[in-house]
Design an enzyme around this catalytic site. Structure first.
Site, short mmCIF file in Angstrom:
data_model
loop_
_atom_site.label_atom_id
_atom_site.label_comp_id
_atom_site.label_asym_id
_atom_site.label_seq_id
_atom_site.Cartn_x
_atom_site.Cartn_y
_atom_site.Cartn_z
N LYS A 191 0.84 -1.21 0.00
CA LYS A 191 0.00 0.00 0.00
C LYS A 191 0.87 1.25 0.00
O LYS A 191 1.58 1.53 0.97
CB LYS A 191 -0.91 0.04 1.23
CG LYS A 191 -1.99 1.11 1.07
CD LYS A 191 -2.64 1.52 2.34
CE LYS A 191 -1.93 2.66 3.02
NZ LYS A 191 -1.89 3.91 2.24
N CYS A 299 13.15 10.55 7.67
CA CYS A 299 13.02 9.96 9.01
C CYS A 299 14.30 10.14 9.82
O CYS A 299 14.25 10.29 11.03
CB CYS A 299 12.67 8.49 8.89
SG CYS A 299 13.74 7.63 7.74
P1 NAD Z 1 1.95 7.64 8.56
O1 NAD Z 1 2.26 6.69 9.65
O2 NAD Z 1 0.85 8.60 8.75
O3 NAD Z 1 1.61 6.84 7.21
C1 NAD Z 1 2.47 5.87 6.68
C2 NAD Z 1 1.65 4.88 5.89
O4 NAD Z 1 0.80 4.19 6.80
C3 NAD Z 1 0.74 5.50 4.85
O5 NAD Z 1 0.71 4.66 3.71
C4 NAD Z 1 -0.60 5.53 5.54
O6 NAD Z 1 -1.70 5.50 4.66
C5 NAD Z 1 -0.55 4.26 6.35
N1 NAD Z 1 -1.41 4.24 7.54
C6 NAD Z 1 -1.95 5.30 8.21
N2 NAD Z 1 -2.68 4.85 9.26
C7 NAD Z 1 -2.58 3.51 9.26
C8 NAD Z 1 -3.09 2.48 10.11
N3 NAD Z 1 -3.83 2.76 11.19
N4 NAD Z 1 -2.76 1.19 9.84
C9 NAD Z 1 -1.99 0.89 8.79
N5 NAD Z 1 -1.50 1.81 7.94
C10 NAD Z 1 -1.77 3.11 8.16
O7 NAD Z 1 3.32 8.35 8.25
P2 NAD Z 1 3.60 9.44 7.15
O8 NAD Z 1 3.17 10.75 7.68
O9 NAD Z 1 3.08 8.99 5.82
O10 NAD Z 1 5.19 9.34 7.05
C11 NAD Z 1 6.03 10.06 7.83
C12 NAD Z 1 6.59 9.20 8.94
O11 NAD Z 1 7.30 8.09 8.38
C13 NAD Z 1 7.61 9.95 9.76
O12 NAD Z 1 7.38 9.73 11.12
C14 NAD Z 1 8.94 9.35 9.32
O13 NAD Z 1 9.93 9.46 10.27
C15 NAD Z 1 8.56 7.95 9.03
N6 NAD Z 1 9.54 7.31 8.14
C16 NAD Z 1 10.40 6.38 8.67
C17 NAD Z 1 11.37 5.78 7.87
C18 NAD Z 1 12.31 4.76 8.43
O14 NAD Z 1 12.95 4.05 7.66
N7 NAD Z 1 12.42 4.65 9.74
C19 NAD Z 1 11.46 6.10 6.52
C20 NAD Z 1 10.58 7.06 6.00
C21 NAD Z 1 9.61 7.65 6.84
#
Ligand code: NAD
Length: 486
Positions: A191, A299
């Site tokens: 997704k 991140c």
């Molecule tokens: P998010 O958690 O809001 O969303 C990430 C993904 O999860 C999206 O595809 C979203 O649709 C989905 N999602 C949202 N709610 C969900 C649920 N309840 N169950 C399952 N899936 C769900 O994060 P974001 O705002 O899209 O991304 C930013 C975050 O990602 C930041 O905190 C960043 O640090 C983190 N990030 C981490 C890494 C890493 O490798 N550690 C890499 C990139 C981004």
């Protein structure tokens, strides 16, 4: 308190150098990619994906619901036996073909990544897309050597894996997830994030071009509800999630007590530590790369800058001067350093945290520059007089905002760097190798860069400690979450 100074005068003006988009042929509407074909969503629901630099819609995107998740998981389950039985060398060839096709379509993918997500074309062209191809190449090589990557143990694929990615590196995160999963013989339901689904959908076209057997990769655009449905599906063998810590916690709770694998790559508040013996000009470039790369939507961004007190004034002055030279604007202009903020929601989040920083008494400096009238923008910002308890020192801002704190001794630097709920990455700037190693040993961070920052390579594992999650992606370690060993 806010200090706004005029933008440092540039010695020359660049002519615009926009990347052409006339060769990009996006469809008006993208369906779900299930069992090797495009199919409309069961609900009939579509959402536009927009260009955050112009607020113009780019395409309509199908939104998957529970029934679509069911169909995709069933397709992945049905495809699993044949995919598993394929000789490993043959599986590797498919992964290799995907890598080659990404290279062939690299220019198109880079432009679409910048259109959909707002990141500068310089970054999508030179970082995101080449690294995505490199991940597929790298894991293609592992497909027939898995037992060597896992200390001679017998390995079997996990089965059907559910994979959820965020919006900051859309295609690269897809590559981090799919390449090891496929090389290890799993089938996948992936997704993409709601604001950046396009390159994942172009990758579905690439899977078709590569003649990947139907059902091995299924791509389901949708929102958090789609992700939640995938996480809770009873026929999933493993979940791999990259995203925020809040959602990661929800996923961990939802998978607790079930016999499935889980890896979480979550948020960070990484320390970039500058010692007084560092090459200061080089460190300033590293600080800029650490926090302004990809608008700070990273991140592992070096969002907490720790500077040794004796050089703090010099570093801050040089950094501020350098920030004035950053070119903010059209992501498709090849001269642009800082592009558009990914979405209106993300812009609001950044603004709220920056307001909190000012309210709590930190000193704010924001580069003054002309920003486009439409779209979502936030100019590079520096906070000094930051206390460790300030929100801007504690919470992930995920924007082009750096919070500066100082330290006196090496021990204090390590203590301050570790004083966070996260543990994803860190940078250490020093002339002394012995100090860099000693500090790295003291840091609770998954990655520590020495005299550099934000370097990524498919051979190198990446992942966090504490609230930054668990599990590693990249390198031989990145195979482990996708296999059962005996
Ligand atoms: P998010 O958690 O809001 O969303 C990430 C993904 O999860 C999206 O595809 C979203 O649709 C989905 N999602 C949202 N709610 C969900 C649920 N309840 N169950 C399952 N899936 C769900 O994060 P974001 O705002 O899209 O991304 C930013 C975050 O990602 C930041 O905190 C960043 O640090 C983190 N990030 C981490 C890494 C890493 O490798 N550690 C890499 C990139 C981004």
């Amino acid at each position: 308190m806010a200090i706004t100074t005029p933008r440092t005068a540039l010695d020359w003006e660049y002519s615009p150098a926009p990347e052409a988009t006339d060769h990009i042929k996006l469809r008006d509407r993208y369906e779900l990619f299930v069992d090797g074909t495009w199919r409309p969503p069961e609900s009939g629901a579509y959402e536009p994906t927009i260009n955050p630099a112009t607020e113009e819609p780019l395409a309509e995107i199908a939104q998957a619901n529970d029934a679509d998740v069911d169909a995709a998981v069933a397709a992945a389950r049905a495809a699993l036996p044949r995919w598993q039985k394929l000789p490993a060398l043959e599986r590797g060839k498919y992964v290799f073909r995907i890598a080659r096709l990404i290279q062939e379509r690299a220019r198109e993918l880079a432009i679409v990544e910048s259109l959909d997500g707002g990141k500068p074309i310089r970054e999508s062209r030179d970082v995101d897309i080449p690294l995505a191809a490199a991940h597929f190449f790298y894991y293609a090589g592992w497909a027939d050597k898995l037992q060597y990557g896992l200390a001679g143990r017998n390995v079997a694929p996990m089965g059907v894996v559910g994979q959820i990615v965020p919006w900051n590196f859309p295609l690269l995160m897809v590559a981090w997830k799919l390449a090891p999963a496929l090389a290890c013989g799993n089938t996948a339901v992936l997704k993409p994030a709601e604001t950046t689904p396009l390159t994942a959908l172009l990758l579905a076209e690439i899977c078709q071009e590569a003649e990947l057997p139907a059902g091995v990769v299924n791509i389901l655009p949708g929102d958090g509800a789609t992700g939640a449905s995938l996480v809770r599906h009873p026929d999933i063998d493993k979940i791999a999630f990259t995203g925020s810590t809040g959602v990661g916690k929800d996923i961990q709770a939802a998978t607790a007590g079930r016999d499935i694998g889980l890896t979480l790559e979550l948020g960070g508040k990484s320390a970039n530590i500058v010692f007084d013996d560092a090459a200061i000009d080089q460190a300033v470039e590293g600080i800029v790369n650490g926090i302004f790369f990809n608008q700070g939507h990273v991140c592992c961004a070096g969002s907490r800058l720790l500077i040794q007190e004796s050089v703090a004034e010099e570093v801050i002055e040089k950094l501020w001067r350098r920030m004035g030279l950053l070119r903010v604007g059209d992501p498709l202009d090849k001269n642009t350093d800082v592009g558009a903020i990914n979405s209106a929601e993300q812009l609001q989040r950044i603004e709220a945290l920056v307001d909190a920083g000012e309210r709590e008494g930190a000193t704010r400096r924001t580069v003054s520059c002309d920003l486009p009238d439409r779209g979502y923008w936030f100019a590079p910002t520096l906070f000094t007089d930051v206390a460790p308890v300030h929100k801007i020192a504690v919470e992930e801002i995920f924007g082009p905002v750096v919070s500066v704190m100082t330290f006196r001794t090496q021990a204090e630097a390590i203590e301050k760097a570790n004083a966070t709920a996260y543990g994803l990455a860190a940078g250490v700037w020093t002339d002394k190798g012995s100090r860099a190693l000693a500090v790295a040993r003291g840091l609770k961070a998954g990655v520590v860069w020495q005299n550099t920052y934000n370097q990524f390579d498919p051979t190198s594992p990446f992942g966090g400690y504490k609230e930054s999650g668990f599990g590693r992606e990249g390198g031989a370690a990145g195979l482990r979450p996708y296999v059962r060993v005996s």
